[in-house]
Enzyme design. Sequence first.
Site, mmCIF file in Angstrom:
data_model
loop_
_atom_site.group_PDB
_atom_site.id
_atom_site.type_symbol
_atom_site.label_atom_id
_atom_site.label_comp_id
_atom_site.label_asym_id
_atom_site.label_seq_id
_atom_site.Cartn_x
_atom_site.Cartn_y
_atom_site.Cartn_z
ATOM 1 N N GLU A 284 2.673 -2.671 -1.761
ATOM 2 C CA GLU A 284 3.967 -3.033 -1.161
ATOM 3 C C GLU A 284 4.744 -4.010 -2.025
ATOM 4 O O GLU A 284 5.963 -3.930 -2.144
ATOM 5 C CB GLU A 284 3.761 -3.628 0.241
ATOM 6 N N HIS B 40 -0.747 -3.778 14.073
ATOM 7 C CA HIS B 40 0.215 -2.677 13.899
ATOM 8 C C HIS B 40 1.311 -2.693 14.951
ATOM 9 O O HIS B 40 1.900 -1.654 15.238
ATOM 10 C CB HIS B 40 -0.514 -1.322 13.958
#
Lengths: 329, 329
Positions: free
Chosen positions: A64, A133
């Site tokens: 990322e 999440h």
Amino acid sequence: MSDAGVEMTYREALREAIREALNRDPRVFLMGEDVGRYGGCYAVTKGLYDEFGPERIRDTPLSESAFTGAGIGAALGGMRPIVEIMTVNFSLLALDQIVNNAATIRHMSGGQFNVPLVIRMATGAGKQLAAQHSHSLEGWYAHVPGLKVVAPATIRDARGMLWTALEDPDPVVIFEHVMLYNRSGPLAADAGAVPITGAAVRREGTDVSLITYGGSLFKALEAADALQQEGIAAEVVDLRSLRPLDDATIMGSVGKTHRAVIVDEGWRTGSLAAEISARIMEQAFWALDAPVGRVCSAEVPIPYPRHLEDAALPQVPDIVAAARATLGR
Amino acid sequence: MSTPDKLHLNRDHALHLLRGMLRIRRFEERCAELYTEEKIRGFLHLYIGEEAIAVGAMQSLTPEDAVCATYREHGHALARGLPMTTLMAEMYGKRAGCSGGRGGSMHLFDAASRFYGGSAIVGGLLPLAVGIALADKLQGRQRVTACFFGEGAAAEGAFHESLNLAALWQLPVLFVCENNLYAMGTALDRSESETHIFRKAESYRVPAESVDGMDVIAVEVAARRAAADIRDGAGPRFLECLTYRFRAHSMFDAQLYRDKAEVEAWKQKGPILRFGQWMQETGMLDAAERDAMEADIAAELDEAVAFAEGGAAEPVEELTRDVYTEPRS
């Protein structure tokens, strides 16, 4: 909104927006994890790899920091990249690049360089994905000068915000709530770009303003329906842009209804809801007939079991109760 | 002018290299004085001892290439051709500085020479360099992006992610690791299991070599070879330049972590000392010419200080400029 349109999902609206951008501007490309061959974690980019090829729908390693930074670099180098970070949860691995580079380079360089980068990411809870999440951290990004932060909630905004964001000379972060991808609605065939600044009043009312954005918009609208049954006319304000905030629309609504409830899936402490509440105190205190109410997530990492996840998140009955409370009911 | 991929070591070029290193040395010595006079504030990281790397490596670049550097980047900026005047004005925080005064010592930028900073996050510009190189590749330009960083960056995730991405996508990046043996105060063998940084690059299949970073010719030769390969489309290259910082990490560093004898030993291998002696021994430079070079640089420096002293401070009314691109009127 035109009602003579085609029915499509939020996901399809995003895909159409990406497709249009790729067709309109050769500088546009999209990169991220599993955006290509896999078709996107949330299937937003499904089919685009075959249509546009691996150069423009670019699969990345699980890096990322590097691919977000590479998006910044590519923007500096004359491209118009769209970086897809699978979810806001993983964006923490790219936070340095977003906050220390994308948001600062224009300023640090005395205006010599700007970063026309668009970052898209999914946000929010509601799918029993547990604590790592299910974050709603868009408020963190909205804290940072140099970024623009938007949260399209409607099909129209999902379709129209991307092009405007790509045209913007500065970095724009787009938050897509995970519970919205399957929602569908009509979209006018000629629906084009929409502004990425400015809030929208999604439902007019006179008694209380429900101020919200993203995935919570439809909960607020549902709450407004329920309140209507009780004779309470709630106005629903969709922020759309989280940075900058549209103070004029917020204060205009509060000036009319004299009551406000802010619905925000972020945690209450240090939330966007706190910021909006403070602004109402600063700018519309004398128009208020009741303390500003807030419906936020409980101060707990989002738990896995359905009933506990539901309890942790803002729900329609919570919004209805908070709205009633501003009316002393 | 010599072509970037070939070294022509005639007298003119040797003088050019020596002068380049001396300009950096004298500029920074003056900066240290100005710091004690409180003309320059904030952090000041001196490159003294490491000049051969910036000067040597920069010979391999054309004006169209890009440069990314660190917070110890005065040398890179000077070697890249930024004028001493605007550099010094930036040290003073003046409007006429190369970053409009907003960056200071750690954030030198220059659009004209594609100098992308000046980043104060260790390893933070590696992903950007990858992206700039990606933009060049996608637009079919035969350009190199040179990215300078210290060996401390090898401990950061961004280093590994970036090397992998650059190798995976065969991007035109020249990675230049300036291994000065200390990440601030932490010795390399106290922080890395593999102390040969170039081997980490090799593990990503990036052709890499270790170079004597105190030898400007060795650096230039290696950089020209690497840049020529990159321009031929052979993908990224990596140079680990072994060097030493003669001064403290910053102006706040008491240097308790290393022996004075070690510092002295390295100073005897100093890049300017060695190269200057070699030029005198080979008859390329006599004492009078050296004095004239010093006098030239002193005059340039005096002019730079006068420029900075005379520069206007930015009005406080402009505080929030360059956070976002101003709308075109």
